[in-house]
Scaffold this motif. Structure first.
Motif, PDB file in Angstrom:
ATOM      1  N   ARG A  20       0.825  -1.203   0.000  1.00 51.98           N
ATOM      2  CA  ARG A  20       0.000   0.000   0.000  1.00 51.98           C
ATOM      3  C   ARG A  20       0.859   1.253   0.000  1.00 51.98           C
ATOM      4  N   LYS A  21       1.942   1.222   0.769  1.00 51.15           N
ATOM      5  CA  LYS A  21       2.848   2.369   0.811  1.00 51.15           C
ATOM      6  C   LYS A  21       3.471   2.615  -0.561  1.00 51.15           C
ATOM      7  N   GLU A  22       3.889   1.539  -1.228  1.00 53.91           N
ATOM      8  CA  GLU A  22       4.468   1.676  -2.566  1.00 53.91           C
ATOM      9  C   GLU A  22       3.444   2.209  -3.555  1.00 53.91           C
ATOM     10  N   LEU A  23       2.189   1.760  -3.404  1.00 51.17           N
ATOM     11  CA  LEU A  23       1.132   2.245  -4.288  1.00 51.17           C
ATOM     12  C   LEU A  23       0.913   3.737  -4.103  1.00 51.17           C
ATOM     13  N   VAL A  24       0.866   4.181  -2.835  1.00 55.13           N
ATOM     14  CA  VAL A  24       0.675   5.615  -2.553  1.00 55.13           C
ATOM     15  C   VAL A  24       1.849   6.421  -3.077  1.00 55.13           C
ATOM     16  N   GLU A  25       3.064   5.918  -2.853  1.00 55.27           N
ATOM     17  CA  GLU A  25       4.245   6.625  -3.347  1.00 55.27           C
ATOM     18  C   GLU A  25       4.232   6.711  -4.871  1.00 55.27           C
ATOM     19  N   GLY A  26       3.839   5.632  -5.517  1.00 56.16           N
ATOM     20  CA  GLY A  26       3.768   5.646  -6.980  1.00 56.16           C
ATOM     21  C   GLY A  26       2.772   6.665  -7.496  1.00 56.16           C
ATOM     22  N   ILE A  27       1.620   6.749  -6.832  1.00 56.85           N
ATOM     23  CA  ILE A  27       0.608   7.732  -7.244  1.00 56.85           C
ATOM     24  C   ILE A  27       1.115   9.149  -7.040  1.00 56.85           C
ATOM     25  N   LEU A  28       1.777   9.383  -5.889  1.00 57.63           N
ATOM     26  CA  LEU A  28       2.295  10.732  -5.605  1.00 57.63           C
ATOM     27  C   LEU A  28       3.364  11.138  -6.613  1.00 57.63           C
ATOM     28  N   PHE A  29       4.256  10.202  -6.965  1.00 57.28           N
ATOM     29  CA  PHE A  29       5.289  10.513  -7.949  1.00 57.28           C
ATOM     30  C   PHE A  29       4.687  10.745  -9.336  1.00 57.28           C
ATOM     31  N   SER A  30       3.550  10.107  -9.613  1.00 54.75           N
ATOM     32  CA  SER A  30       2.929  10.238 -10.934  1.00 54.75           C
ATOM     33  C   SER A  30       2.047  11.477 -11.052  1.00 54.75           C
ATOM     34  N   LEU A  31       1.669  12.060  -9.921  1.00 56.87           N
ATOM     35  CA  LEU A  31       0.729  13.179  -9.958  1.00 56.87           C
ATOM     36  C   LEU A  31       1.195  14.356 -10.810  1.00 56.87           C
ATOM     37  N   PRO A  32       2.467  14.801 -10.708  1.00 57.42           N
ATOM     38  CA  PRO A  32       2.878  15.926 -11.569  1.00 57.42           C
ATOM     39  C   PRO A  32       2.680  15.644 -13.052  1.00 57.42           C
ATOM     40  N   TYR A  33       3.079  14.439 -13.484  1.00 56.00           N
ATOM     41  CA  TYR A  33       2.885  14.094 -14.888  1.00 56.00           C
ATOM     42  C   TYR A  33       1.408  14.005 -15.239  1.00 56.00           C
ATOM     43  N   LEU A  34       0.625  13.362 -14.359  1.00 59.17           N
ATOM     44  CA  LEU A  34      -0.803  13.229 -14.630  1.00 59.17           C
ATOM     45  C   LEU A  34      -1.480  14.589 -14.697  1.00 59.17           C
ATOM     46  N   LEU A  35      -1.034  15.517 -13.868  1.00 55.69           N
ATOM     47  CA  LEU A  35      -1.596  16.863 -13.894  1.00 55.69           C
ATOM     48  C   LEU A  35      -1.271  17.560 -15.212  1.00 55.69           C
ATOM     49  N   ILE A  36      -0.013  17.486 -15.625  1.00 58.07           N
ATOM     50  CA  ILE A  36       0.389  18.097 -16.901  1.00 58.07           C
ATOM     51  C   ILE A  36      -0.325  17.418 -18.068  1.00 58.07           C
ATOM     52  N   PHE A  37      -0.395  16.078 -18.025  1.00 57.93           N
ATOM     53  CA  PHE A  37      -1.073  15.335 -19.085  1.00 57.93           C
ATOM     54  C   PHE A  37      -2.539  15.727 -19.175  1.00 57.93           C
ATOM     55  N   GLY A  38      -3.186  15.853 -18.039  1.00 61.81           N
ATOM     56  CA  GLY A  38      -4.604  16.196 -18.048  1.00 61.81           C
ATOM     57  C   GLY A  38      -4.877  17.596 -18.537  1.00 61.81           C
ATOM     58  N   LEU A  41      -2.871  17.969 -22.415  1.00 59.99           N
ATOM     59  CA  LEU A  41      -3.108  16.977 -23.460  1.00 59.99           C
ATOM     60  C   LEU A  41      -4.536  16.436 -23.450  1.00 59.99           C
ATOM     61  N   LEU A  42      -4.947  15.895 -22.313  1.00 59.50           N
ATOM     62  CA  LEU A  42      -6.254  15.248 -22.262  1.00 59.50           C
ATOM     63  C   LEU A  42      -7.395  16.255 -22.414  1.00 59.50           C
ATOM     64  N   TYR A  43      -7.338  17.356 -21.662  1.00 60.13           N
ATOM     65  CA  TYR A  43      -8.409  18.351 -21.750  1.00 60.13           C
ATOM     66  C   TYR A  43      -8.510  18.969 -23.148  1.00 60.13           C
ATOM     67  N   PRO A  44      -7.395  19.417 -23.760  1.00 57.16           N
ATOM     68  CA  PRO A  44      -7.519  19.932 -25.140  1.00 57.16           C
ATOM     69  C   PRO A  44      -8.050  18.891 -26.115  1.00 57.16           C
ATOM     70  N   LEU A  45      -7.660  17.609 -25.916  1.00 52.96           N
ATOM     71  CA  LEU A  45      -8.138  16.562 -26.814  1.00 52.96           C
ATOM     72  C   LEU A  45      -9.653  16.408 -26.723  1.00 52.96           C
ATOM     73  N   VAL A  46     -10.163  16.356 -25.505  1.00 51.85           N
ATOM     74  CA  VAL A  46     -11.614  16.217 -25.317  1.00 51.85           C
ATOM     75  C   VAL A  46     -12.335  17.481 -25.770  1.00 51.85           C
ATOM     76  N   MET A  47     -11.780  18.640 -25.430  1.00 49.09           N
ATOM     77  CA  MET A  47     -12.414  19.901 -25.792  1.00 49.09           C
ATOM     78  C   MET A  47     -12.421  20.111 -27.294  1.00 49.09           C
ATOM     79  N   GLY A  48     -11.341  19.706 -27.957  1.00 48.83           N
ATOM     80  CA  GLY A  48     -11.292  19.824 -29.405  1.00 48.83           C
ATOM     81  C   GLY A  48     -12.351  18.968 -30.082  1.00 48.83           C
ATOM     82  N   GLY A  49     -12.544  17.735 -29.574  1.00 45.85           N
ATOM     83  CA  GLY A  49     -13.598  16.893 -30.124  1.00 45.85           C
ATOM     84  C   GLY A  49     -14.976  17.483 -29.905  1.00 45.85           C
ATOM     85  N   TYR A  50     -15.176  18.090 -28.753  1.00 47.58           N
ATOM     86  CA  TYR A  50     -16.457  18.742 -28.461  1.00 47.58           C
ATOM     87  C   TYR A  50     -16.682  19.932 -29.389  1.00 47.58           C
ATOM     88  N   MET A  51     -15.639  20.743 -29.584  1.00 48.72           N
ATOM     89  CA  MET A  51     -15.761  21.924 -30.445  1.00 48.72           C
ATOM     90  C   MET A  51     -16.037  21.545 -31.895  1.00 48.72           C
TER      91      MET A  51
END
Length: 306
Positions: A20-38, A41-51
């Motif tokens: 569980r500790k490793e899982l939490v650490e993995g999520i915390l380390f991934s958060l900066p990338y996931l935030l930038i990706f979202g 990348l992800l938000y413009p992709l979804v928004m572009g399809g909507y537009m």
């Protein structure tokens, strides 16, 4: 004792808490990338399809008119889109094979035991550090029909040198030559690293079997560098389909829209015509083309055939 009871007891509880500790650490380390990706990348992709499903009002988005697949239907009958797509495909066919072949040739040449290898590596890679505007301006001056160095020397052997950037025939090849000169350094470095990672004992075994240079290249070098070549091809295809700076600086899409690319048309639709929904449609179609091309490249070059 059941498996669950054993897990709850002693070492099992310790293993569970550590996982569980490793899982939490993995999520915390991934958060900066996931935030930038979202966000980028992800938000413009979804928004572009909507537009792309609307006649988009950039000032008052709530007043945008829903037209469903109307933008996609219009795209199929838009001659300017097809012209831009053809120009982009033509540019890709001119540049990608040239960059791969030239980059591979430079990598294999520099990998030999020759004097000045370090200097040659720096020379071959140096154009890549330039910005697109600098590279385009430099080659625009070289192609100039009035004071360009190329036509100055061609004028010594022919009476009528080509008007490179003003010619319907030569404009796109001229931009392609500029692009190959500018971008080949990246592919050169990747392919050189791949060549240096090929075990030398494979070449020694091939020589013992009587293989010549061509056979060693075909049966040893290319198979061992296949994944690097695949990477270089895919990256350059993506760059080629997204080309904008070189034709914009060198020809502004001319003469007669012969060098207008998909990204140039997307920009024109969005910021000149203020048709953001249609521009989003062009972007989505471009993305779909890149996905299909990447999949084809994977099955042709990148897949494991052993």
């Amino acid at each position: 004792m059941s498996a669950i009871d054993r897990l709850r007891g002693g070492d099992g509880m310790f293993s569970l808490s550590r996982s569980r500790k490793e899982l939490v650490e993995g999520i915390l380390f991934s958060l900066p990338y996931l935030l930038i990706f979202g966000v980028f990348l992800l938000y413009p992709l979804v928004m572009g399809g909507y537009m792309s499903l609307f006649e988009w009002n950039a000032i008052f988005p709530s007043r945008s008119e829903f037209i469903g697949l109307g933008n996609y239907s219009h795209l199929l009958s838009d001659p300017q889109f097809w012209n831009a797509l053809f120009n982009t495909l033509y540019f890709t066919l001119l540049t990608v094979p040239s960059i791969v072949v030239v980059g591979l040739g430079l990598a294999l040449g520099v990998n030999r035991d020759i004097r000045g290898r370090g200097v040659l590596r720096a020379i071959f890679f140096s154009p890549y550090i330039l910005t697109v505007s600098v590279a385009a301006v430099v080659w625009t001056n070289l192609y100039s029909t009035q004071y360009g160095v190329i036509n100055h020397y061609l004028g010594m052997i022919m009476s009528n040198p080509p008007q490179w950037l003003q010619s319907y025939f030569w404009a796109m090849p001229s931009i392609a030559i500029t692009t190959v000169w500018w971008l080949v350094g990246f592919s050169f470095v990747i392919l050189l690293a791949a060549r240096q990672s090929v075990p030398e004992y494979l070449y020694e075994a091939a020589r013992l079997d009587g293989a010549g240079s061509w056979r060693m290249f075909r049966d040893v070098t290319v198979p061992q560098m296949r994944h690097a070549i695949f990477f270089v091809v895919v990256i350059n295809v993506i760059w080629a389909f997204q080309v904008y700076g070189q034709p914009y600086v060198m020809t502004s899409g001319g003469p007669g829209q012969t060098t207008e690319t998909l990204v140039m048309y997307l920009y024109q639709a969005a910021f000149n015509q203020r048709n953001f929904g249609y521009a989003a449609t062009i972007g989505y179609v471009l993305t779909a083309i890149l996905v299909v091309v990447s999949i084809l490249n994977y099955y042709l070059l990148g897949g494991d055939n052993e």
